[in-house]
Design an enzyme around this catalytic site. Structure first.
Site, PDB file in Angstrom:
ATOM      1  N   LEU A 119       0.890  -1.164   0.000  1.00 37.04           N
ATOM      2  CA  LEU A 119       0.000   0.000   0.000  1.00 37.04           C
ATOM      3  C   LEU A 119       0.925   1.211   0.000  1.00 37.04           C
ATOM      4  O   LEU A 119       1.870   1.249   0.791  1.00 37.04           O
ATOM      5  CB  LEU A 119      -0.901   0.026   1.241  1.00 37.04           C
ATOM      6  CG  LEU A 119      -2.111  -0.915   1.272  1.00 37.04           C
ATOM      7  CD1 LEU A 119      -2.766  -0.862   2.653  1.00 37.04           C
ATOM      8  CD2 LEU A 119      -3.126  -0.555   0.185  1.00 37.04           C
ATOM      9  N   ASP A 120       0.678   2.178  -0.867  1.00 36.06           N
ATOM     10  CA  ASP A 120       1.597   3.303  -0.935  1.00 36.06           C
ATOM     11  C   ASP A 120       1.472   4.201   0.295  1.00 36.06           C
ATOM     12  O   ASP A 120       0.595   4.022   1.137  1.00 36.06           O
ATOM     13  CB  ASP A 120       1.416   4.090  -2.241  1.00 36.06           C
ATOM     14  CG  ASP A 120       0.057   4.759  -2.350  1.00 36.06           C
ATOM     15  OD1 ASP A 120      -0.370   5.422  -1.392  1.00 36.06           O
ATOM     16  OD2 ASP A 120      -0.582   4.624  -3.420  1.00 36.06           O
ATOM     17  N   LEU A 121       2.358   5.175   0.396  1.00 35.12           N
ATOM     18  CA  LEU A 121       2.474   6.033   1.573  1.00 35.12           C
ATOM     19  C   LEU A 121       1.145   6.680   1.952  1.00 35.12           C
ATOM     20  O   LEU A 121       0.789   6.765   3.131  1.00 35.12           O
ATOM     21  CB  LEU A 121       3.526   7.119   1.312  1.00 35.12           C
ATOM     22  CG  LEU A 121       3.771   8.133   2.438  1.00 35.12           C
ATOM     23  CD1 LEU A 121       4.432   7.475   3.635  1.00 35.12           C
ATOM     24  CD2 LEU A 121       4.627   9.292   1.923  1.00 35.12           C
ATOM     25  N   ARG A 155      -4.493   4.286  -8.574  1.00 35.61           N
ATOM     26  CA  ARG A 155      -4.209   5.714  -8.768  1.00 35.61           C
ATOM     27  C   ARG A 155      -3.842   6.009 -10.222  1.00 35.61           C
ATOM     28  O   ARG A 155      -4.279   7.014 -10.808  1.00 35.61           O
ATOM     29  CB  ARG A 155      -3.081   6.158  -7.824  1.00 35.61           C
ATOM     30  CG  ARG A 155      -3.462   6.093  -6.346  1.00 35.61           C
ATOM     31  CD  ARG A 155      -2.348   6.647  -5.472  1.00 35.61           C
ATOM     32  NE  ARG A 155      -2.621   6.459  -4.060  1.00 35.61           N
ATOM     33  CZ  ARG A 155      -3.361   7.281  -3.317  1.00 35.61           C
ATOM     34  NH1 ARG A 155      -3.899   8.362  -3.867  1.00 35.61           N
ATOM     35  NH2 ARG A 155      -3.550   7.032  -2.029  1.00 35.61           N
ATOM     36  N   SER A 171      -1.908   5.691   1.152  1.00 31.56           N
ATOM     37  CA  SER A 171      -3.049   4.765   1.230  1.00 31.56           C
ATOM     38  C   SER A 171      -3.138   4.125   2.610  1.00 31.56           C
ATOM     39  O   SER A 171      -2.158   4.082   3.352  1.00 31.56           O
ATOM     40  CB  SER A 171      -2.922   3.683   0.158  1.00 31.56           C
ATOM     41  OG  SER A 171      -2.940   4.251  -1.129  1.00 31.56           O
TER      42      SER A 171
END
Length: 220
Positions: free
Chosen positions: A81-83, A168, A85
């Site tokens: 999960l990106d920063l 995204r 999210s």
């Protein structure tokens, strides 16, 4: 004593009677439903944490939210999960389990997102078809419009793969029909992986149970 049909019942008969009333599970099944799996644990990741064991820029990592033994004993995140999210993130020490849950076309992941822009039926059809990127074709299996407020749209997205910043990038490749500007995912939360649904507080973690592990891996 409990009376059934005006008959005094022994302790053994009473327990059997109560078991029928409440449909108690056999002990081994009760244990299976509540015993920690020791192969999988779940974290509800907040935004602002990177999914890595260490960060050269000194940012907070998901291991800062977990007991020290998760790091020292080699528990690894399954997927990313990106920063910015948040939501469900699984960890395991078992490489085979990790591979099963991350193979393309296997385990379905569900996300709830807020998008800046007016998401139309044409956008949803495009998400089904997919858009090309340097990471390959980005597409969704399901897109459901939950609500809309002003120039923002809330969606529930289902995918069965996880390319880098998949959702995204997918919606960022589309344009708002009214303003001509790219759509932008403002918030993203993963709410389920396969059969396992997020049920813990933000920043908290727990083991999956043996039953949850069994069902999850069976469906992957």
């Amino acid at each position: 004593m409990i009376e059934e049909n005006n008959k005094n019942m022994s302790i053994r008969e009473t327990l059997n009677y109560m078991s029928k009333i409440f449909n108690f599970l056999p002990k081994e099944k009760q244990m299976h439903k509540t015993t920690p799996s020791k192969n999988l644990l779940a974290l509800n990741k907040p935004k602002g944490y990177v999914v890595t064991r260490s960060d050269e820029r000194g940012r907070k990592t998901v291991y800062d939210l977990l007991p020290e033994w998760v790091f020292t004993e080699g528990w690894m995140p399954i997927g990313r999960l990106d920063l910015e999210s948040r939501g469900l993130l699984l960890f395991t020490q078992n490489g085979k389990i990790g591979n099963v849950l991350t193979k393309p076309g296997g385990c379905r992941k569900v996300y709830e997102i807020w998008v800046r822009g007016h998401v139309t039926d044409a956008h949803i059809e495009e998400a089904y078809r997919g858009v090309e990127s340097k990471h390959g074709l980005l597409k969704a299996l399901s897109v459901v419009k939950i609500s809309q407020g002003g120039a923002k749209t809330k969606l529930r997205i289902v995918i069965d793969e996880g390319k880098n910043r998949h959702i995204r990038r997918l919606f960022g490749a589309m344009k708002d029909p009214k303003f001509g500007t790219p759509l932008k995912v403002l918030t993203l939360e993963r709410v389920s992986i396969g059969s396992f649904k997020l049920d813990i507080e933000l920043g908290a973690w727990r083991y999956l149970t043996l039953q949850e592990e069994k069902v999850l891996l069976h469906q992957a």
